[in-house]
Design a protein around this motif. Structure first.
Motif, PDB file in Angstrom:
ATOM      1  N   TRP A  18     -11.509   5.430  -8.471  1.00 59.16           N
ATOM      2  CA  TRP A  18     -11.684   4.931  -6.597  1.00 59.16           C
ATOM      3  C   TRP A  18     -12.764   5.170  -6.166  1.00 59.16           C
ATOM      4  O   TRP A  18     -13.570   5.870  -6.295  1.00 59.16           O
ATOM      5  CB  TRP A  18     -10.489   5.998  -6.169  1.00 59.16           C
ATOM      6  CG  TRP A  18     -10.501   5.902  -4.466  1.00 59.16           C
ATOM      7  CD1 TRP A  18     -11.304   6.259  -3.138  1.00 59.16           C
ATOM      8  CD2 TRP A  18      -9.651   4.790  -4.081  1.00 59.16           C
ATOM      9  NE1 TRP A  18     -11.003   6.278  -2.446  1.00 59.16           N
ATOM     10  CE2 TRP A  18      -9.754   5.042  -2.693  1.00 59.16           C
ATOM     11  CE3 TRP A  18      -9.099   3.360  -4.128  1.00 59.16           C
ATOM     12  CZ2 TRP A  18      -9.527   4.257  -1.557  1.00 59.16           C
ATOM     13  CZ3 TRP A  18      -8.285   3.229  -3.632  1.00 59.16           C
ATOM     14  CH2 TRP A  18      -8.446   2.652  -2.031  1.00 59.16           C
ATOM     15  N   SER A  19     -12.962   4.409  -4.858  1.00 58.79           N
ATOM     16  CA  SER A  19     -14.218   3.795  -4.306  1.00 58.79           C
ATOM     17  C   SER A  19     -13.741   3.704  -2.783  1.00 58.79           C
ATOM     18  O   SER A  19     -13.038   2.888  -2.606  1.00 58.79           O
ATOM     19  CB  SER A  19     -15.210   3.065  -4.939  1.00 58.79           C
ATOM     20  OG  SER A  19     -16.556   3.010  -3.797  1.00 58.79           O
ATOM     21  N   PRO A  20     -14.459   4.697  -1.846  1.00 60.24           N
ATOM     22  CA  PRO A  20     -14.096   4.432  -1.001  1.00 60.24           C
ATOM     23  C   PRO A  20     -14.551   2.740  -0.173  1.00 60.24           C
ATOM     24  O   PRO A  20     -14.026   2.776   0.657  1.00 60.24           O
ATOM     25  CB  PRO A  20     -14.964   5.570   0.274  1.00 60.24           C
ATOM     26  CG  PRO A  20     -15.135   6.653  -0.969  1.00 60.24           C
ATOM     27  CD  PRO A  20     -15.255   6.135  -2.148  1.00 60.24           C
ATOM     28  N   ALA A  21     -15.377   1.979  -0.754  1.00 61.28           N
ATOM     29  CA  ALA A  21     -15.673   1.607  -0.162  1.00 61.28           C
ATOM     30  C   ALA A  21     -14.787  -0.115   0.029  1.00 61.28           C
ATOM     31  O   ALA A  21     -15.194  -0.589   0.576  1.00 61.28           O
ATOM     32  CB  ALA A  21     -16.606   0.767  -0.893  1.00 61.28           C
ATOM     33  N   CYS A  22     -13.701   0.046  -0.869  1.00 62.15           N
ATOM     34  CA  CYS A  22     -13.041  -0.303  -0.709  1.00 62.15           C
ATOM     35  C   CYS A  22     -11.537  -0.324  -0.027  1.00 62.15           C
ATOM     36  O   CYS A  22     -10.374  -0.913  -0.102  1.00 62.15           O
ATOM     37  CB  CYS A  22     -12.621  -0.912  -2.716  1.00 62.15           C
ATOM     38  SG  CYS A  22     -11.366   0.042  -3.123  1.00 62.15           S
ATOM     39  N   SER A  23     -11.534   1.026   1.113  1.00 62.89           N
ATOM     40  CA  SER A  23     -10.246   1.027   0.909  1.00 62.89           C
ATOM     41  C   SER A  23      -9.896   0.368   2.165  1.00 62.89           C
ATOM     42  O   SER A  23      -8.979   0.175   2.702  1.00 62.89           O
ATOM     43  CB  SER A  23     -10.406   2.577   2.173  1.00 62.89           C
ATOM     44  OG  SER A  23     -11.942   3.021   2.504  1.00 62.89           O
ATOM     45  N   ASN A  24     -10.666   0.341   3.239  1.00 64.31           N
ATOM     46  CA  ASN A  24     -10.667  -0.705   4.145  1.00 64.31           C
ATOM     47  C   ASN A  24      -9.934  -2.194   3.051  1.00 64.31           C
ATOM     48  O   ASN A  24      -9.243  -2.763   4.445  1.00 64.31           O
ATOM     49  CB  ASN A  24     -12.437  -1.409   4.751  1.00 64.31           C
ATOM     50  CG  ASN A  24     -13.086  -0.088   5.850  1.00 64.31           C
ATOM     51  OD1 ASN A  24     -12.194   0.575   6.103  1.00 64.31           O
ATOM     52  ND2 ASN A  24     -14.177   0.201   5.695  1.00 64.31           N
ATOM     53  N   ARG A  64      -5.339  10.301   5.768  1.00 56.97           N
ATOM     54  CA  ARG A  64      -6.284  10.156   6.624  1.00 56.97           C
ATOM     55  C   ARG A  64      -5.546  10.085   7.519  1.00 56.97           C
ATOM     56  O   ARG A  64      -5.086  10.337   8.712  1.00 56.97           O
ATOM     57  CB  ARG A  64      -7.466  10.399   6.542  1.00 56.97           C
ATOM     58  CG  ARG A  64      -8.020  11.471   4.654  1.00 56.97           C
ATOM     59  CD  ARG A  64      -9.473  10.600   5.111  1.00 56.97           C
ATOM     60  NE  ARG A  64     -10.428  10.672   6.696  1.00 56.97           N
ATOM     61  CZ  ARG A  64     -11.793  10.991   6.899  1.00 56.97           C
ATOM     62  NH1 ARG A  64     -12.366   9.641   5.854  1.00 56.97           N
ATOM     63  NH2 ARG A  64     -12.222  10.895   7.567  1.00 56.97           N
ATOM     64  N   LYS A 108      -6.643  -2.094   1.509  1.00 59.59           N
ATOM     65  CA  LYS A 108      -5.305  -1.119   2.603  1.00 59.59           C
ATOM     66  C   LYS A 108      -3.878  -2.360   3.282  1.00 59.59           C
ATOM     67  O   LYS A 108      -2.831  -2.553   2.295  1.00 59.59           O
ATOM     68  CB  LYS A 108      -5.524  -0.543   3.846  1.00 59.59           C
ATOM     69  CG  LYS A 108      -3.818   0.395   4.319  1.00 59.59           C
ATOM     70  CD  LYS A 108      -4.127   1.143   5.673  1.00 59.59           C
ATOM     71  CE  LYS A 108      -2.889   1.462   6.258  1.00 59.59           C
ATOM     72  NZ  LYS A 108      -2.431   0.583   6.808  1.00 59.59           N
ATOM     73  N   ARG A 145      -4.782   7.457  -1.451  1.00 62.78           N
ATOM     74  CA  ARG A 145      -5.245   7.145  -0.940  1.00 62.78           C
ATOM     75  C   ARG A 145      -6.005   7.144   0.378  1.00 62.78           C
ATOM     76  O   ARG A 145      -7.021   6.980   0.638  1.00 62.78           O
ATOM     77  CB  ARG A 145      -5.883   5.348  -1.629  1.00 62.78           C
ATOM     78  CG  ARG A 145      -6.102   6.176  -3.347  1.00 62.78           C
ATOM     79  CD  ARG A 145      -7.649   7.281  -3.914  1.00 62.78           C
ATOM     80  NE  ARG A 145      -7.513   6.923  -5.571  1.00 62.78           N
ATOM     81  CZ  ARG A 145      -8.034   8.209  -5.862  1.00 62.78           C
ATOM     82  NH1 ARG A 145      -7.869   9.567  -4.889  1.00 62.78           N
ATOM     83  NH2 ARG A 145      -7.988   8.524  -7.539  1.00 62.78           N
ATOM     84  N   PHE A 146      -5.015   6.762   1.286  1.00 67.11           N
ATOM     85  CA  PHE A 146      -4.640   7.052   2.908  1.00 67.11           C
ATOM     86  C   PHE A 146      -3.957   7.821   3.307  1.00 67.11           C
ATOM     87  O   PHE A 146      -3.295   8.237   4.467  1.00 67.11           O
ATOM     88  CB  PHE A 146      -4.753   5.626   3.510  1.00 67.11           C
ATOM     89  CG  PHE A 146      -5.305   3.930   2.776  1.00 67.11           C
ATOM     90  CD1 PHE A 146      -6.199   3.530   3.217  1.00 67.11           C
ATOM     91  CD2 PHE A 146      -4.943   3.701   1.167  1.00 67.11           C
ATOM     92  CE1 PHE A 146      -6.653   2.682   2.614  1.00 67.11           C
ATOM     93  CE2 PHE A 146      -5.046   2.383   0.575  1.00 67.11           C
ATOM     94  CZ  PHE A 146      -6.495   1.600   1.071  1.00 67.11           C
TER      95      PHE A 146
END
Length: 563
Positions: free
Chosen positions: A473-479, A521, A482, A518-519
């Motif tokens: 997992w990399s936070p950079a791909c979250s946007n 929050r 999702k 992963r989401f």
């Protein structure tokens, strides 16, 4: 009289010519011709057994001189010792005497001498010896002359250039330059220097400087013509039934001029790659050594051109049905030589894209991946060598600025390709393909949209990639992830209503897992906001119920704070 003399001269001339052209002794009679001559002689008052004393003195002297000349010819032609010209003549002396007796009926006898030509052994010299005989000043003068005389005809200049070396190497026989054996049996590291290693340095430098001034188009046509000259006698034109022949000439001059042209102007080969891909004569297995030799020459001048030609012409042949191990070894030797050259890695990475062309295209990378990661049952000896060269070739294939327009499109094409490979089922290949797909998603956000477009055709591969994203997992791909996961779930729902599939169920489960894991929050913030609102309302209600005027003042303060 004159006509009678003409008959005699004709007979003597025929006898002399027949003896000179003869290949053996034979007596032949021609009745019809005898009758014709007899008739002609009779009409002029001359009997068939014409005597010289019946002729005028002038005519008699002429005939005697001709007979003397013929006798001299016999004595020179049929003497015991063979003549210096290398001809052995065997003559029956009785027949020679018979023809000298002009009064006999041997008028129609034709004597054919048997001539056996002695083979004069041609002196053979090596390529190095022939090259050493080239006079530098004469060669420079020749280059200046053809440049001026054919100033606007570079094709003619190049043909005359090749002709000069053809004359220089005319004494080099096939035994001295067995190019077929050299190319087939020598390692690439050795064949690349043949035959240019034998050319004197001043001649080679002058030639290459002159070649450098010729255009790429003219040199391209010249290179194709030179290859045709080399291959003309090596095989038939029938691709299905190729028959090898021993060349009648050494072809040393063609290899010399080709090597100098490709080394000095390697871009010529780049321009020829599309034509060579469409022409089977460059791709047939028996002609492969010549193609390998050509690419090796170009790589001497430019490693980028060498790898480009190798990836486009030779790499597709590795998995070709019926391809023998010797040919595959030759192809791998060439690429190993290219990537192991001094400073090869930075040179190749800097030239990963040239004039809009990828050095290692997406298609070439696919072939390379399939060859490097085959099923266990399909692994061969060459697989280990491919594993060794794969990392740098992969690095070259992925090199480039992700912000450039061409690289963005390359990444999109690459993503689509690796998604198909990820679902092949071979563990090593699927792992490598999923690794590259994650790289593509990180380099170009448009790959998420591409993924959404091809999702239903690549559900199995998508499950593999989702698992990898979750594991790494990399936070950079979250946007971006999702949104695409929500789209996947909608498509899963519609697809599962039509058909039940294990891959669809696994994909839906993986989408839910990542969304919840992963989401969190986003969901937590909503709950906190709701709890704050409920708590605030409860506090106000308690103040109104149990407080006095002061409570209202407190409410007003809270109200002003919230506003």
């Amino acid at each position: 009289m004159d006509e009678s003399l003409a008959v005699i001269e004709e007979i003597l001339r025929e006898e002399r010519g027949e003896i000179e052209l003869a290949a053996g002794w034979k007596v032949v009679s021609y009745p019809k011709r005898q009758k014709k001559r007899s008739a002609m002689a009779f009409e002029n008052g001359v009997s068939e057994n014409l005597r010289f004393d019946e002729l005028s003195e002038e005519h008699r002297l002429l005939v005697e001189s001709q007979k003397a000349a013929l006798d001299h010819f016999y004595s020179a032609k049929f003497k015991d010792e063979p003549p210096a010209q290398g001809v052995d003549d065997v003559v029956d002396q009785s027949q020679v005497d018979a023809i000298r007796n002009d009064g006999d009926e041997t008028d129609a006898i034709q004597i054919k001498t048997k001539k056996t030509k002695k083979k004069i052994k041609k002196k053979s010299i090596s390529v190095a010896e022939a090259a050493a005989k080239i006079d530098e000043s004469d060669f420079l003068a020749f280059l200046a002359e053809i440049t001026v005389s054919n100033e606007f005809q570079q094709d003619i200049q190049l043909l005359r250039f090749a002709d000069y070396f053809s004359r220089a190497f005319a004494s080099v026989t096939v035994s001295q330059f067995q190019w077929q054996m050299i190319l087939n049996e020598s390692p690439v590291s050795k064949m690349v220097d043949i035959p240019l290693v034998h050319i004197p340095e001043p001649i080679a430098i002058a030639s290459m400087d002159w070649i450098n001034s010729r255009s790429v188009d003219a040199l391209g046509s010249f290179v194709l013509w030179s290859v045709d000259q080399i291959q003309a006698e090596s095989a038939t034109k029938d691709d299905s039934k190729t028959v090898n022949h021993s060349p009648s000439k050494s072809k040393a001059e063609m290899f010399v001029v080709l090597a100098m042209a490709l080394r000095k102007k390697p871009d010529v080969l780049t321009s020829l790659v599309p034509k060579m891909k469409e022409n089977s004569k460059f791709l047939l297995q028996d002609r492969l050594p010549i193609t390998v030799w050509m690419i090796a020459q170009a790589a001497q001048g430019d490693l980028v051109v060498g790898l480009y030609a190798w990836a486009n012409l030779l790499l597709p042949m590795i998995n070709k049905p019926g391809f023998n191990p010797q040919s595959r070894d030759m192809i791998l030797q060439l690429v190993e030589r290219i990537i192991s050259a001094p400073k090869a890695r930075p040179i190749l990475l800097n030239g990963a894209s040239r004039k809009g062309e990828r050095l290692v295209s997406v298609k070439s990378l696919e072939i390379l991946m399939r060859s490097t990661f085959p099923p266990p049952s399909a692994r061969i000896k060459a697989t280990e060598r491919l594993t060794g060269i794969y990392p740098i070739l992969k690095e070259v294939a992925l090199a480039g600025s992700p912000l450039s327009k061409s690289m963005k499109q390359t990444i999109l094409d690459l993503f689509e390709m690796v998604m198909k490979l990820a679902a092949v089922g071979e563990e090593d290949l699927s792992k490598e393909a999923s690794d590259i797909s994650v790289w593509c998603l990180a380099q170009n956000p448009n790959c998420y949209q591409k993924w959404d477009d091809i999702y239903l055709d690549n559900v199995k591969a998508s499950v593999i990639v989702l698992r990898k994203l979750d594991a790494e997992w990399s936070p950079a791909c979250s946007n971006n992830l999702k949104a695409v996961l929500m789209s996947f779930r909608n498509k899963n729902k519609g697809a599962m209503e039509k058909e039940q599939g294990k891959s669809l169920e696994e994909a839906e489960r993986q989408c839910k897992l990542i969304l919840s894991k992963r989401f969190p929050r986003i969901r937590g913030c909503a709950e906190i906001a709701m709890f704050i609102s409920v708590g605030l309302v409860a506090t106000v209600a308690a103040a109104v119920a149990y407080g006095g005027p002061d409570s209202w003042e407190m409410f007003g303060g809270i109200n002003s704070f919230t506003q």
